[in-house]
Design an enzyme around this catalytic site. Structure first.
Site, PDB file in Angstrom:
ATOM      1  N   ASN A 208       0.721  -1.101   0.087  1.00 13.64           N
ATOM      2  CA  ASN A 208      -0.027  -0.081  -0.174  1.00 13.64           C
ATOM      3  C   ASN A 208       0.786   1.189   0.010  1.00 13.64           C
ATOM      4  O   ASN A 208       2.165   1.157  -0.133  1.00 13.64           O
ATOM      5  CB  ASN A 208      -0.986   0.296   1.048  1.00 13.64           C
ATOM      6  CG  ASN A 208      -0.039   0.032   2.211  1.00 13.64           C
ATOM      7  OD1 ASN A 208       0.512   0.922   2.687  1.00 13.64           O
ATOM      8  ND2 ASN A 208      -0.301  -0.906   3.127  1.00 13.64           N
ATOM      9  N   ASP A 277      -4.595  -5.854   5.315  1.00 11.08           N
ATOM     10  CA  ASP A 277      -5.819  -6.734   6.036  1.00 11.08           C
ATOM     11  C   ASP A 277      -5.508  -8.324   5.765  1.00 11.08           C
ATOM     12  O   ASP A 277      -6.456  -9.514   6.443  1.00 11.08           O
ATOM     13  CB  ASP A 277      -7.132  -5.972   6.196  1.00 11.08           C
ATOM     14  CG  ASP A 277      -6.819  -4.823   6.474  1.00 11.08           C
ATOM     15  OD1 ASP A 277      -6.254  -5.021   7.323  1.00 11.08           O
ATOM     16  OD2 ASP A 277      -7.449  -3.810   6.499  1.00 11.08           O
ATOM     17  N   LYS A 287       7.944 -17.657  -9.855  1.00  5.64           N
ATOM     18  CA  LYS A 287       7.734 -16.713 -10.726  1.00  5.64           C
ATOM     19  C   LYS A 287       6.368 -17.153 -11.834  1.00  5.64           C
ATOM     20  O   LYS A 287       6.276 -18.406 -12.166  1.00  5.64           O
ATOM     21  CB  LYS A 287       8.278 -15.932 -11.608  1.00  5.64           C
ATOM     22  CG  LYS A 287       7.615 -14.691 -11.912  1.00  5.64           C
ATOM     23  CD  LYS A 287       8.369 -13.809 -13.284  1.00  5.64           C
ATOM     24  CE  LYS A 287       7.546 -12.944 -14.086  1.00  5.64           C
ATOM     25  NZ  LYS A 287       7.744 -12.164 -15.969  1.00  5.64           N
ATOM     26  N   PHE A 323      -5.130   3.773  14.868  1.00  5.75           N
ATOM     27  CA  PHE A 323      -5.104   4.420  13.555  1.00  5.75           C
ATOM     28  C   PHE A 323      -6.121   3.827  12.543  1.00  5.75           C
ATOM     29  O   PHE A 323      -6.442   2.768  13.214  1.00  5.75           O
ATOM     30  CB  PHE A 323      -4.184   4.723  12.854  1.00  5.75           C
ATOM     31  CG  PHE A 323      -2.739   5.885  13.087  1.00  5.75           C
ATOM     32  CD1 PHE A 323      -2.055   5.357  14.440  1.00  5.75           C
ATOM     33  CD2 PHE A 323      -2.982   6.884  12.342  1.00  5.75           C
ATOM     34  CE1 PHE A 323      -1.277   6.914  14.612  1.00  5.75           C
ATOM     35  CE2 PHE A 323      -2.252   8.225  13.177  1.00  5.75           C
ATOM     36  CZ  PHE A 323      -0.951   7.548  14.870  1.00  5.75           C
ATOM     37  N   LYS A 337     -13.975   1.577  15.859  1.00  9.37           N
ATOM     38  CA  LYS A 337     -13.286   0.821  15.538  1.00  9.37           C
ATOM     39  C   LYS A 337     -12.801   0.975  17.012  1.00  9.37           C
ATOM     40  O   LYS A 337     -12.076  -0.530  17.364  1.00  9.37           O
ATOM     41  CB  LYS A 337     -11.630   1.583  14.384  1.00  9.37           C
ATOM     42  CG  LYS A 337     -11.759   1.018  13.196  1.00  9.37           C
ATOM     43  CD  LYS A 337     -10.768   1.554  12.208  1.00  9.37           C
ATOM     44  CE  LYS A 337     -11.280   0.923  10.917  1.00  9.37           C
ATOM     45  NZ  LYS A 337     -10.473   1.642   9.637  1.00  9.37           N
ATOM     46  N   LYS A 341     -12.020  -2.857  18.830  1.00 10.89           N
ATOM     47  CA  LYS A 341     -10.911  -3.425  19.498  1.00 10.89           C
ATOM     48  C   LYS A 341     -10.319  -2.985  20.198  1.00 10.89           C
ATOM     49  O   LYS A 341      -9.158  -3.149  20.565  1.00 10.89           O
ATOM     50  CB  LYS A 341      -9.567  -3.086  17.421  1.00 10.89           C
ATOM     51  CG  LYS A 341     -10.325  -3.125  16.320  1.00 10.89           C
ATOM     52  CD  LYS A 341      -9.136  -2.774  15.415  1.00 10.89           C
ATOM     53  CE  LYS A 341      -9.456  -2.948  13.964  1.00 10.89           C
ATOM     54  NZ  LYS A 341      -8.507  -2.796  12.591  1.00 10.89           N
TER      55      LYS A 341
HETATM   56  N1  CTP Z   1      -3.834  -3.568  11.980  1.00 14.20           N
HETATM   57  C1  CTP Z   1      -3.444  -4.263  12.401  1.00 14.20           C
HETATM   58  N2  CTP Z   1      -3.332  -5.534  12.216  1.00 14.20           N
HETATM   59  C2  CTP Z   1      -3.854  -5.559  10.924  1.00 14.20           C
HETATM   60  C3  CTP Z   1      -4.956  -4.640   9.681  1.00 14.20           C
HETATM   61  C4  CTP Z   1      -4.615  -3.284  10.941  1.00 14.20           C
HETATM   62  O1  CTP Z   1      -2.548  -3.989  13.905  1.00 14.20           O
HETATM   63  N3  CTP Z   1      -4.490  -6.790  10.673  1.00 14.20           N
HETATM   64  C5  CTP Z   1      -4.326  -1.833  12.774  1.00 14.20           C
HETATM   65  C6  CTP Z   1      -3.561  -0.799  11.739  1.00 14.20           C
HETATM   66  O2  CTP Z   1      -1.538  -0.539  12.026  1.00 14.20           O
HETATM   67  C7  CTP Z   1      -3.996   0.586  12.839  1.00 14.20           C
HETATM   68  C8  CTP Z   1      -5.762  -0.204  12.570  1.00 14.20           C
HETATM   69  O3  CTP Z   1      -5.097  -1.356  13.164  1.00 14.20           O
HETATM   70  O4  CTP Z   1      -3.780   1.164  13.970  1.00 14.20           O
HETATM   71  C9  CTP Z   1      -6.566   0.244  12.044  1.00 14.20           C
HETATM   72  O5  CTP Z   1      -6.220  -0.089  10.746  1.00 14.20           O
HETATM   73  P1  CTP Z   1      -7.270   0.082   9.538  1.00 14.20           P
HETATM   74  O6  CTP Z   1      -6.981  -0.674   8.118  1.00 14.20           O
HETATM   75  O7  CTP Z   1      -7.705   1.626   9.049  1.00 14.20           O
HETATM   76  O8  CTP Z   1      -8.843  -0.493   9.575  1.00 14.20           O
HETATM   77  P2  CTP Z   1      -9.503  -1.820   9.948  1.00 14.20           P
HETATM   78  O9  CTP Z   1     -10.222  -1.820  11.304  1.00 14.20           O
HETATM   79  O10 CTP Z   1      -8.732  -3.016   9.383  1.00 14.20           O
HETATM   80  O11 CTP Z   1     -10.096  -1.672   8.398  1.00 14.20           O
HETATM   81  P3  CTP Z   1     -11.266  -1.485   7.390  1.00 14.20           P
HETATM   82  O12 CTP Z   1     -10.389  -1.695   6.632  1.00 14.20           O
HETATM   83  O13 CTP Z   1     -12.170  -2.515   7.457  1.00 14.20           O
HETATM   84  O14 CTP Z   1     -11.406   0.383   7.198  1.00 14.20           O
END
Ligand code: CTP
Length: 409
Positions: A208, A277, A287, A323, A337, A341
């Site tokens: 990303n 995620d 490859k 975040f 969140k 969480k």
């Molecule tokens: N985070 C984490 N581990 C993951 C995904 C996310 O610790 N596998 C943490 C990120 O570091 C951030 C927070 O979760 O502090 C939010 O991440 P974000 O990607 O915005 O939210 P998600 O909970 O994954 O939800 P969505 O992608 O559906 O918005």
């Protein structure tokens, strides 16, 4: 009550930009707040404004020459300095500082300085946008330098854009905030930063746009507040600030393992990383070939949610900060969140043109269990980190560390 800069020795470097006149006011502000100020000017700066003006305002002779008959001012002055401000900081001085060029008094002193350095960039907006300048900012930020501005607005050259030097009052505030109260003295802070890369095969990965700047700014801020910092970071061009325990990882799984190890002993975990995620269900050791296919489907599986796991595992006194990078509905998503969480704080930011991934600036909406507690406005990532840690350090768990020392878990 004492003044915020009482007893502080500050070097002010002035380089050749039209904004040099504003630095006169900065000298006055620094002195009014208790600092002693030594001004060092480049030859170009002396074309905009006379050294005599700065000598009169600072009460000390403004220096321009590298070689003086009586000693080596660059070594003597930098050894005593508590902070070094460069305002205005042209693209030229930023380039020299980033690349180790020391060919005049100011650049030589910057290389010898051991104190915090604050740059107030000022230049044409296209120069500010240039890859060379942006790369130099990354280098300096990685080494722990601080930045204030630039601002967006009309330029001396009749263009409009990012590149105007911040106002003297803003630079003054940034200078004062270099001398942070040690609100996290002795605390163990874990910070995650940057993206994760989920490998598909030896050539490809899912990643990303995160640059790691926000997380690195948080790590630097925690250091300034006296914390022991562990920074776990995904692939980024940034260099970790010296003084942190830096652990480089690649994938979400690696980040999760390193973070769990560090969390056991942490007082606060700030998860600024943009963790993928999902990751490919399978890794292909060779490859993946097209083999004449017209389409290709990937099976992805969920990665471990580190923040959620910390929310479940946290023990009494441990603080978890997450975040939420959102493209819309930042508020409601952040609150959701935070609850789901079990985080103590969620910093939501909108991913937009001027904020979020990649840029130097950010706007954080900071929520705790009671709701929105701080809107930072659009500020530098350093300033956003400062405000976030102000909120975090105010939580009862962390206040306790400051007053009673760390509890053993
Ligand atoms: N985070 C984490 N581990 C993951 C995904 C996310 O610790 N596998 C943490 C990120 O570091 C951030 C927070 O979760 O502090 C939010 O991440 P974000 O990607 O915005 O939210 P998600 O909970 O994954 O939800 P969505 O992608 O559906 O918005």
């Amino acid at each position: 009550m004492g003044l915020p800069l009482d007893g502080k020795e500050i070097i002010l470097g002035v380089t050749g930009g039209i904004a040099a006149y504003k630095s006169c006011e900065l000298v006055r502000g620094l002195r009014e707040n208790g600092a002693s100020v030594s001004v060092v000017m480049t030859q170009a700066a002396a074309k905009f404004i006379s050294p005599l003006t700065f000598s009169a305002l600072s009460g000390r002779e403004a220096k321009t020459e590298l070689f003086e008959p009586q000693g080596m001012p660059h070594i003597d002055m930098t050894a005593r300095a508590d902070a070094f401000i460069v305002a205005p900081a042209t693209a030229n001085i930023i380039g020299k500082a980033a690349n180790g060029i020391a060919d005049d008094l100011l650049s030589t002193m910057l290389m010898a300085a051991k104190c915090p350095v604050l740059f107030a960039p000022a230049m044409n907006c296209r120069m500010f946008d240039s890859p060379a300048l942006q790369n130099n900012l990354i280098i300096l930020q990685g080494r722990g330098a601080f930045f204030v501005g630039p601002e967006e607005g009309p330029m001396a050259c009749n263009e409009f854009g990012w590149g105007r030097m911040s106002e003297p009052d803003d630079i003054l505030r940034a200078a004062i905030s270099l001398f942070r109260e040690k609100t996290l003295s002795g605390a163990k802070v874990l910070v995650s930063a940057g993206p994760t890369y989920e490998d598909l095969d030896p050539v490809r990965f899912i990643g990303n746009r995160s640059t790691g700047r926000m997380g690195f700014a948080v790590a630097k801020e925690a250091l300034l507040r006296g914390a022991h910092v562990t920074l776990i970071y995904g692939p980024t061009a940034l260099v970790p600030p010296s003084g942190v325990k830096a652990i480089a990882v690649r994938s979400a799984a690696e980040m999760s393992e390193a973070a769990h190890e560090a969390f056991r002993d942490a007082d606060i975990a700030i998860m600024a990383a943009a963790v993928s995620d999902f990751a490919p269900a399978e890794y292909s050791a060779s490859k993946i070939k097209k083999d004449g296919r017209q389409n290709y489907s990937l099976k992805l599986i969920k990665t471990p949610d580190i923040l959620s796991a910390f929310g479940k595992e946290k023990k009494r006194g441990q603080v978890v900060v997450g975040f939420a990078a959102e493209t819309d509905n930042a508020g409601p998503n952040a609150i959701k969140k935070l609850k789901e969480k079990n985080a103590d704080i969620i910093a939501a930011n909108l991913i937009g043109k001027d904020t979020g991934f990649g840029g130097l600036n950010n706007r954080l909406y900071i929520y705790d269990k009671k709701g929105l507690v701080r809107d930072t406005g659009l500020v530098s990532k350093d300033e956003a980190a400062r405000q976030l840690l102000d909120v975090a350090a105010g939580l009862p768990q962390l206040k306790e560390i400051k007053s009673k020392g760390r509890a053993t878990r």
